[in-house]
Design an enzyme around this catalytic site. Sequence first.
Site, PDB file in Angstrom:
ATOM      1  N   GLY A 134      33.323  40.059  35.792  1.00 17.89           N
ATOM      2  CA  GLY A 134      32.423  38.946  35.511  1.00 17.89           C
ATOM      3  C   GLY A 134      33.096  37.794  34.791  1.00 17.89           C
ATOM      4  CB  SER A 135      31.519  35.124  32.734  1.00 16.95           C
ATOM      5  OG  SER A 135      30.489  34.892  33.669  1.00 16.95           O
ATOM      6  CB  ALA A 136      35.577  38.719  30.777  1.00 10.01           C
TER       7      ALA A 136
END
Length: 708
Positions: free
Chosen positions: A392-394
């Site tokens: 994800g957005s990490a």
Amino acid sequence: MKKRKKAQVPFRLNMLFFFVFLLFSALILRLGVVQIVYGEQYRKEVERTEDEIVSTPVPRGKIYDRYHRVIVDNVPLNAITYTRTKTTTPEDTLKVARQLAKYIDKPVEKVTERDMKDYWILTRRDKAEKKVSKKERKQFAKQGLSEKEIDQKVYKLTLERITPEDLKEITKDELEVIAIKRELDSGYALTPQIVKNKGVTNKEYAVVSEHLEELPGVSTTTDWERHYVYGNTFRSVLGNITKDDEGLPRERLDHFLARDYSRNDRVGKSYIEAQYEDVLHGKKAKIKNIVDKSGNVISTEQIYEGQRGKDLVLTIDIELQQRVEKIIEEELKAAKRSGGTPLLDRAFVVMMNPKTGEILAMAGKMFTKNEQGKVELRDYALGTMTSAYAMGSAVKGATVLTGFQTGVLHPNTYIRDEPLYIKGTPVKKSYQTMGTINELTALQRSSNVYMFKTAIAIGGGKYQPHAPLSIDPDAFTTIRKYFSQFGLGVKTGIDLPNEIIGFQGTSKLPGFLLDLAIGQYDMYTPLQLAQYVSTIANGGYRMKPQIVKEIHEPSNDEKQLGPVISEFEPVVLNRIDMKTEYIKRVQEGFRRVMQETGGTAAAFFADAPYKPAGKTGTAQAFYDGPIKSKRNAETYNLTLVGYAPYNDPEIAFSVVVPWAYQHEPHYPINNKIGRKILDTYFELKKERMNHDSEQTDSNLSTEQSNEQ
């Protein structure tokens, strides 16, 4: 005429006697030469012996944490061993087994049906011979088989014809004899074989020692067993060694035999124990067995006492590791109570020094059923490098930096965050519409659309509402190339076996490029995620993760380590191909995530005194875990990466919680774990500084007292 004949007879006799004399003289001379000149040589030949050099194992090296606390040790065990000669027969071992059974208790669980049948044949010769008729033996002979081949055929047929009723004749006491004989027969000639080393009582040890004269080949000695001081903590990464009845792994038999190992040696078979086998194994003791020409051992002589294995000092802080594992357990259970789905069964944390690559904690926990069917949490630290997930957005920091490097972004580039309507594709948007924002706000508030439009620009595409999107498929390669500079999608280089590189999506449809940019297409390991954020934290240097810090010589003093043999220096795998100015922009965006209002993790970290930076992640994913009926169910992975302090980072970390929820996450387990592990790190640091200060004050006081 008569006189002449009489004279010839004595002459001929005299000649005959003379020749006989010469022959006897030659024989006597020859005997003299043999006895006097070569007698000693021939006597030695008759009494000829051979020297057989045998290697015996020594205890393995110990394993310590970074603060020299023992993690893996050796526990001494009373042991009874047996060394058979080259001429030892089954009857010989049976005799010893019967005698030894009088003095020791031997568990019979490992006795097999084949062991019982072999024993039955050996002890019931008459009955065994009747199992195969003379007619059948003759038929084997007619086949042109050798005597040895006939015996093998007969023995095999005899085994097949032994019935369960026959085996019922074997008594309980005989079973113990079989269990002992099984061990006696499993060894190799002139190599000590463990008969019993667990549960040997002092009485058994003493009694056997007293009766060694009637137990040829048997000896009492001290063996060792591997002891993992902290139980299951970090256990899966420490690895295992083979058991004493297992010996060398079959698949690596030639490798070990070529290195002077014996077939029944215990060796590392997984992870640290296996990776550093050459270091931990030690130098084996050398014993010279002097045997006669019949193979009987006349005497033994130790020619080298051996040296236990060298010691490893790991980069791991075992106290931090313990506390991190406890935090994971607590938060997994809390998430379950707060509505976590049945799919939620694991979580991972990796903590490392971003400047050196040293791994300080490498933890994973997973719910699983034990042998009794009870669900429990077990160590799954290996999952940090052997399992991969959509993060994800990490990973958006890598997306922004890729945009900078490819020229589609520049520092302070503003892009409008709005829902994207692409023909044939469900609407793609951020969790909220943010308006026109720059890269700092995009990271702070985790804008998906900012990353989507960046990926479209990298692919040479142009977004038009409700129109199809066309991009260059090479954009996948471009983004992955820059991601790999951070360690995403490539091996991190950690000094452990079986690390995976993750998984790449295979389709190159435009929509998947957008998913790649927000961490919802390719899959990475928790260790890769930690290396990625470390690279951002330290200014662009991808450090090799290290699990072993030093190798030491074994010490005779059990309370201290021996001299350092080698020390592992930090290794820079690569410097990312990006300007320092670009990296600083992402660092600032990460700082805002945790310290500024509106940051996706600010609610958990804004008040942290150690001033962290980082990035949260939520990935819409598909379940691919152990519950087969739920495979491909939609779910959410929760992740978090970070480091602290933001302006001079000394610790970097990743938190990965796969399959946390099947609907919008409401329990931020990633942020809760992240805050607790950072608090723990800095609390431990403070405790140690205070302790060191107290020790210094105490030493100064002692010195002053002595001076007075």
